[in-house]
Design an enzyme around this catalytic site. Structure first.
Site, PDB file in Angstrom:
ATOM      1  N   HIS A  58      72.922  29.177  73.594  1.00  0.00           N
ATOM      2  CA  HIS A  58      71.501  29.325  73.270  1.00  0.00           C
ATOM      3  C   HIS A  58      70.878  27.938  73.217  1.00  0.00           C
ATOM      4  O   HIS A  58      71.562  26.942  72.971  1.00  0.00           O
ATOM      5  CB  HIS A  58      71.337  30.017  71.924  1.00  0.00           C
ATOM      6  CG  HIS A  58      71.803  31.443  71.926  1.00  0.00           C
ATOM      7  ND1 HIS A  58      71.407  32.348  70.973  1.00  0.00           N
ATOM      8  CD2 HIS A  58      72.635  32.123  72.769  1.00  0.00           C
ATOM      9  CE1 HIS A  58      71.960  33.517  71.211  1.00  0.00           C
ATOM     10  NE2 HIS A  58      72.719  33.403  72.294  1.00  0.00           N
ATOM     11  N   GLU A  60      69.085  26.374  71.072  1.00  0.00           N
ATOM     12  CA  GLU A  60      69.285  25.645  69.815  1.00  0.00           C
ATOM     13  C   GLU A  60      70.693  25.060  69.734  1.00  0.00           C
ATOM     14  O   GLU A  60      70.885  23.910  69.330  1.00  0.00           O
ATOM     15  CB  GLU A  60      69.043  26.581  68.619  1.00  0.00           C
ATOM     16  CG  GLU A  60      67.643  27.156  68.559  1.00  0.00           C
ATOM     17  CD  GLU A  60      67.456  28.458  69.315  1.00  0.00           C
ATOM     18  OE1 GLU A  60      66.498  29.189  68.999  1.00  0.00           O
ATOM     19  OE2 GLU A  60      68.255  28.766  70.233  1.00  0.00           O
ATOM     20  N   CYS A  88      68.043  33.167  66.418  1.00  0.00           N
ATOM     21  CA  CYS A  88      68.893  34.293  66.049  1.00  0.00           C
ATOM     22  C   CYS A  88      69.899  33.822  64.995  1.00  0.00           C
ATOM     23  O   CYS A  88      70.021  32.617  64.733  1.00  0.00           O
ATOM     24  CB  CYS A  88      69.608  34.816  67.291  1.00  0.00           C
ATOM     25  SG  CYS A  88      70.915  33.720  67.886  1.00  0.00           S
ATOM     26  N   CYS A  91      72.198  30.906  65.988  1.00  0.00           N
ATOM     27  CA  CYS A  91      71.574  29.589  65.992  1.00  0.00           C
ATOM     28  C   CYS A  91      71.322  29.077  64.585  1.00  0.00           C
ATOM     29  O   CYS A  91      71.432  27.874  64.324  1.00  0.00           O
ATOM     30  CB  CYS A  91      70.294  29.630  66.815  1.00  0.00           C
ATOM     31  SG  CYS A  91      70.639  30.022  68.552  1.00  0.00           S
TER      32      CYS A  91
END
Length: 159
Positions: A58, A60, A88, A91
């Site tokens: 992801h 992040e 999410c 993260c």
């Protein structure tokens, strides 16, 4: 009365949003993030899930990995993570492990859901759990731009 807009935070959020839009143009997912250290060093990341066949890549997490690798540390104390979209739980957990001080996001989980990214079950799993890190919505010029670019991109890989 609404909270005043923080121009510094908005600039970093706009940077994260721009990274996300650029990533879509390259065939990636519509998510971008920047880690800003206490000293003002900036490390960007974009969603690489489909590019790397890595469900943990992801934006992040990629930004955190980049910051840690370039700084030579796993401890990002004093840093803030700016994300194009509400992070999410994965993260958020990565931010906690990296000792990030705060998270600020542009679009929220409902915007992501409307764009086809339904993380609801992941968020609901942790509903009622008090976050151990400040996670706040910020102000970006066009927080939905990555999702609009995603919707228009003919070569996108849905996931």
């Amino acid at each position: 009365m609404s909270d005043p807009v923080d121009p510094v935070a908005s600039a970093y959020l706009n940077s994260a949003v721009a990274l996300a839009v650029e990533n879509v143009a390259r065939g990636g997912g519509p998510f971008g993030a920047v880690v800003v250290t206490a000293e003002g060093r900036i490390y960007g990341g974009t969603n690489r899930v489909t590019a790397d066949n890595d469900p943990t890549a992801h934006a992040e997490v990629v930004a955190i990995r980049r910051a840690c690798a370039e700084l030579g540390t796993f401890d990002l104390t004093g840093s803030t993570l700016y994300a194009s979209c509400e992070p999410c739980p994965l993260c958020v957990a990565a931010s906690l492990w990296a000792r990030v001080d705060a998270i600020v996001f542009a679009a929220d989980r409902h915007d992501a859901d409307r764009a086809g990214f339904d993380d609801t079950r992941f968020h609901e799993h942790f509903d009622g759990v008090a976050p151990a890190i400040p996670i706040t919505a910020g102000s970006a010029d066009d927080p939905l731009a990555p999702f609009a670019a995603w919707a228009e991109h003919p070569g996108r890989i849905d996931y």
